[in-house]
Design a protein around this motif. Structure first.
Motif, PDB file in Angstrom:
ATOM      1  N   ASP A  22      -4.720  -2.791   4.690  1.00 46.22           N
ATOM      2  CA  ASP A  22      -5.864  -2.158   4.037  1.00 46.22           C
ATOM      3  C   ASP A  22      -5.721  -0.640   3.931  1.00 46.22           C
ATOM      4  O   ASP A  22      -6.572   0.021   3.336  1.00 46.22           O
ATOM      5  CB  ASP A  22      -7.155  -2.491   4.788  1.00 46.22           C
ATOM      6  N   LEU A  23      -4.630  -0.087   4.489  1.00 51.30           N
ATOM      7  CA  LEU A  23      -4.459   1.374   4.496  1.00 51.30           C
ATOM      8  C   LEU A  23      -3.624   1.878   3.328  1.00 51.30           C
ATOM      9  O   LEU A  23      -3.477   3.091   3.148  1.00 51.30           O
ATOM     10  CB  LEU A  23      -3.807   1.815   5.814  1.00 51.30           C
ATOM     11  N   ALA A  24      -3.047   0.994   2.554  1.00 57.08           N
ATOM     12  CA  ALA A  24      -2.208   1.412   1.426  1.00 57.08           C
ATOM     13  C   ALA A  24      -2.303   0.360   0.323  1.00 57.08           C
ATOM     14  O   ALA A  24      -2.797  -0.760   0.540  1.00 57.08           O
ATOM     15  CB  ALA A  24      -0.757   1.595   1.867  1.00 57.08           C
ATOM     16  N   ALA A  25      -1.814   0.727  -0.867  1.00 56.48           N
ATOM     17  CA  ALA A  25      -1.858  -0.204  -1.999  1.00 56.48           C
ATOM     18  C   ALA A  25      -1.051  -1.455  -1.716  1.00 56.48           C
ATOM     19  O   ALA A  25      -1.423  -2.562  -2.125  1.00 56.48           O
ATOM     20  CB  ALA A  25      -1.346   0.487  -3.265  1.00 56.48           C
ATOM     21  N   SER A  26       0.081  -1.293  -1.003  1.00 55.20           N
ATOM     22  CA  SER A  26       0.890  -2.457  -0.641  1.00 55.20           C
ATOM     23  C   SER A  26       1.666  -2.162   0.633  1.00 55.20           C
ATOM     24  O   SER A  26       1.885  -0.999   0.997  1.00 55.20           O
ATOM     25  CB  SER A  26       1.869  -2.817  -1.770  1.00 55.20           C
ATOM     26  N   VAL A  27       2.040  -3.233   1.301  1.00 52.30           N
ATOM     27  CA  VAL A  27       2.832  -3.129   2.528  1.00 52.30           C
ATOM     28  C   VAL A  27       4.002  -4.089   2.405  1.00 52.30           C
ATOM     29  O   VAL A  27       3.821  -5.266   2.084  1.00 52.30           O
ATOM     30  CB  VAL A  27       1.991  -3.468   3.776  1.00 52.30           C
ATOM     31  N   THR A  28       5.216  -3.581   2.643  1.00 54.69           N
ATOM     32  CA  THR A  28       6.405  -4.436   2.572  1.00 54.69           C
ATOM     33  C   THR A  28       7.073  -4.495   3.937  1.00 54.69           C
ATOM     34  O   THR A  28       6.989  -3.573   4.735  1.00 54.69           O
ATOM     35  CB  THR A  28       7.410  -3.905   1.531  1.00 54.69           C
ATOM     36  N   GLY A  29       7.756  -5.592   4.173  1.00 55.19           N
ATOM     37  CA  GLY A  29       8.436  -5.772   5.446  1.00 55.19           C
ATOM     38  C   GLY A  29       7.692  -6.778   6.311  1.00 55.19           C
ATOM     39  O   GLY A  29       6.757  -7.434   5.860  1.00 55.19           O
ATOM     40  N   VAL A 119      11.184  -2.713  10.450  1.00 53.15           N
ATOM     41  CA  VAL A 119      10.558  -1.656   9.656  1.00 53.15           C
ATOM     42  C   VAL A 119       9.528  -2.220   8.685  1.00 53.15           C
ATOM     43  O   VAL A 119       9.823  -3.136   7.915  1.00 53.15           O
ATOM     44  CB  VAL A 119      11.622  -0.855   8.866  1.00 53.15           C
ATOM     45  N   THR A 120       8.337  -1.651   8.726  1.00 52.97           N
ATOM     46  CA  THR A 120       7.268  -1.968   7.781  1.00 52.97           C
ATOM     47  C   THR A 120       6.952  -0.704   6.993  1.00 52.97           C
ATOM     48  O   THR A 120       6.804   0.369   7.580  1.00 52.97           O
ATOM     49  CB  THR A 120       6.004  -2.446   8.523  1.00 52.97           C
ATOM     50  N   VAL A 121       6.847  -0.835   5.660  1.00 51.01           N
ATOM     51  CA  VAL A 121       6.647   0.338   4.800  1.00 51.01           C
ATOM     52  C   VAL A 121       5.323   0.242   4.069  1.00 51.01           C
ATOM     53  O   VAL A 121       5.024  -0.787   3.441  1.00 51.01           O
ATOM     54  CB  VAL A 121       7.797   0.483   3.774  1.00 51.01           C
ATOM     55  N   LEU A 122       4.523   1.292   4.136  1.00 52.49           N
ATOM     56  CA  LEU A 122       3.280   1.395   3.377  1.00 52.49           C
ATOM     57  C   LEU A 122       3.584   2.122   2.077  1.00 52.49           C
ATOM     58  O   LEU A 122       4.207   3.196   2.089  1.00 52.49           O
ATOM     59  CB  LEU A 122       2.211   2.161   4.169  1.00 52.49           C
ATOM     60  N   ARG A 123       3.147   1.560   0.944  1.00 56.22           N
ATOM     61  CA  ARG A 123       3.524   2.067  -0.376  1.00 56.22           C
ATOM     62  C   ARG A 123       2.317   2.294  -1.277  1.00 56.22           C
ATOM     63  O   ARG A 123       1.245   1.720  -1.071  1.00 56.22           O
ATOM     64  CB  ARG A 123       4.469   1.077  -1.080  1.00 56.22           C
ATOM     65  N   ASP A 124       2.574   3.120  -2.279  1.00 58.22           N
ATOM     66  CA  ASP A 124       1.660   3.252  -3.410  1.00 58.22           C
ATOM     67  C   ASP A 124       2.515   3.027  -4.646  1.00 58.22           C
ATOM     68  O   ASP A 124       3.151   3.954  -5.149  1.00 58.22           O
ATOM     69  CB  ASP A 124       1.015   4.640  -3.430  1.00 58.22           C
ATOM     70  N   GLY A 125       2.570   1.783  -5.126  1.00 57.49           N
ATOM     71  CA  GLY A 125       3.496   1.435  -6.187  1.00 57.49           C
ATOM     72  C   GLY A 125       4.922   1.524  -5.694  1.00 57.49           C
ATOM     73  O   GLY A 125       5.277   0.917  -4.675  1.00 57.49           O
ATOM     74  N   ASP A 126       5.752   2.302  -6.396  1.00 54.90           N
ATOM     75  CA  ASP A 126       7.150   2.471  -5.993  1.00 54.90           C
ATOM     76  C   ASP A 126       7.335   3.584  -4.960  1.00 54.90           C
ATOM     77  O   ASP A 126       8.445   3.801  -4.472  1.00 54.90           O
ATOM     78  CB  ASP A 126       8.007   2.779  -7.225  1.00 54.90           C
TER      79      ASP A 126
END
Length: 493
Positions: A22-29, A119-126
């Motif tokens: 909920d803290l970013a547009a998307s989360v990967t990992g 590693v988990t990455v918080l993203r905003d689009g690319d």
């Protein structure tokens, strides 16, 4: 080179990473990596003691050589080089950047860290905003026959500097789940546990306590600028020179608190002069560049930009070469050793043990009186040229009064901050006049070189006029600034 903005947390082996979606547009990992790093230091851990990390790492997305310099204002500077085959030889470029810490001692492997990273990455689009690394670490102390330490930690690293609020939110979420801020500055510190540089202690509330804290801070500031100066980074020479001046000024001003520092003062003067040549060229080149940018194109006749830009820049690069030679010499190392000894075990005078309020206010007032005495002496000189020289002593006295007041502000409060600003006003207006005079001399020399080369000197004349006007305006405005400043200081002291 990069700036590292991160928070580290200690966690238990059964810690569960909280939901961050909920803290970013998307989360990967999470994405897993196996990292193996060798850490280099001197046998007595001179790098680790100062918060410097030098490693060779395999695995992950950033394999290579990494140099992390001490944290300043919440960020760490990190310099990376590609991976080399040798594990024995530190790349010369990195070894050069830690010379102020090693001071000629050999670098060798002191620890090996084997890390399983998720590693988990918080993203905003690319765009990557923030990275959370969950590390399970096996560390081997290579100095002690293979002593092994294991732990788990979580690191939140900001990848977009404009999103500092996000780092705070992630940190809060991790703490709520049970993470605790790491007590160690780095993984290496956790396994090696280096002792920090020794610092002398004085009675709380004493003049000695206040002065030694300031001296230690300025010595650290000087050392922190060393790698930046070697890389010729913006403003680094200026900051290192200012640290030299502040240290030397403090040792003069507080000679009844910390005694027998004449030799250190002389060596600081030497280093300041070494740094000064490049800094002065940098300032005057920038000054001329701005003045030329403000002239209409039709008034710039001949290769003026080359002479006042490229030629001065070439001289500046030569001066940087002399700086690097000095910073790699035994005289410089001896000065750094002397500063370490000064903050670790200074010779203290009787004033050191007395209450700071009583002793330091008197010292501040005395340093301001030096300014007024220098002014009275200058005004008594009849010859205009000799008076100009005497006014330079007023500027130097004002600078010392300013640095003294700045040193005392943390202890004595806002009045010292006001005094520092008033002294700086005197320093600045006299400096504006002096800089204008020096600029005119430089322009006259450059114009003569241009004339001998058969070039048009029209533009040099225009610039001389600009500098003369600046110097004369500062000279004319000084009596008003002086009168207002003296009245204001009288109310403070």
């Amino acid at each position: 080179m990069g700036i590292e903005i991160e928070d580290k947390f200690d966690v238990t082996q059964d810690y569960t990473l909280p939901d961050l979606s909920d803290l970013a547009a998307s989360v990967t990992g999470p994405k897993s990596h196996q990292l193996v790093a060798l850490y280099y230091d001197t046998p007595d851990l001179r790098l680790a003691a100062r918060g410097v990390t030098l490693r060779r790492r395999r695995g992950g997305d950033d394999a290579g050589w990494h140099l992390k310099l001490p944290k300043a204002k919440g960020v760490r500077q990190e310099i990376q080089l590609p991976l080399t085959r040798s594990t024995r030889v530190v790349p010369p470029d990195l070894a050069e950047l830690v010379r102020a810490y090693t001071r000629g001692a050999d670098l060798d492997v002191v620890a090996e860290l084997d890390t399983r990273r998720s590693v988990t990455v918080l993203r905003d689009g690319d765009v990557k905003l923030l990275e959370v690394a969950d590390d399970r670490v096996k560390a081997t102390d290579r100095r002690e026959g293979g002593r092994v330490v294991r732990w788990r930690e979580v690191e939140a690293e900001l990848l977009d500097e404009s999103r500092r609020a996000l780092l705070a939110k992630v940190g809060k979420r991790l703490r709520k789940a049970g993470a605790k801020p790491s007590a160690a500055a780095s993984k290496l510190a956790k396994v090696l546990q280096p002792a920090p540089p020794p610092r002398a202690s004085c009675k709380p509330g004493s003049a000695g306590e206040a002065v030694l804290a300031y001296l230690a801070g300025q010595a650290d500031a000087l050392l922190a600028q060393d790698p930046r100066v070697r890389r010729a980074e913006q403003d680094a020479v200026h900051q290192m020179r200012v640290a030299c001046r502040r240290l030397r000024s403090a040792l003069k001003a507080f000679k009844t608190v910390v005694t027998d520092t004449e030799r250190v003062q002389e060596e600081l003067r030497w280093l300041g002069n070494v740094l000064g040549e490049a800094r002065d060229l940098e300032v005057i080149r920038d000054r001329f560049g701005k003045e030329l940018a403000g002239l209409p194109p039709e008034l710039i006749v001949g290769p003026v930009r080359d002479r006042l830009g490229a030629d001065l820049l070439a001289r500046e690069h030569e001066a940087y070469g002399r700086i690097r030679d000095a910073l790699s010499g035994e005289r410089y190392y001896a000065l750094l050793d002397s500063l370490d000894a000064l903050v670790a075990g200074p010779k203290l005078g009787k004033a050191a043990g007395k209450p700071a309020q009583d002793q330091l206010v008197t010292i501040a007032a005395h340093n301001w009186s030096r300014v007024t005495k220098a002014y009275d002496t200058a005004q008594a000189v009849q010859d205009p040229e000799r008076r100009e020289i005497a006014m330079h002593d007023v500027r130097k006295a004002a600078k010392r009064a300013r640095y003294t007041a700045e040193a005392l502000e943390p202890t004595l409060g806002k009045d010292m901050g006001r005094l520092a600003k008033l002294a700086e006003d005197i320093q600045e207006i006299l400096g504006t006049h002096q800089d204008g005079v020096v600029a005119q001399e430089t322009l006259t020399k450059e114009a003569e070189s241009a004339r001998q080369a058969g070039e048009d000197t029209f533009t040099y004349g225009l610039l001389v006029g600009i500098e003369r006007d600046s110097a004369e305006r500062a000279h004319a405005d000084f009596p008003r600034v002086w009168t207002e400043t003296v009245k204001a200081v009288e109310k403070l002291l």
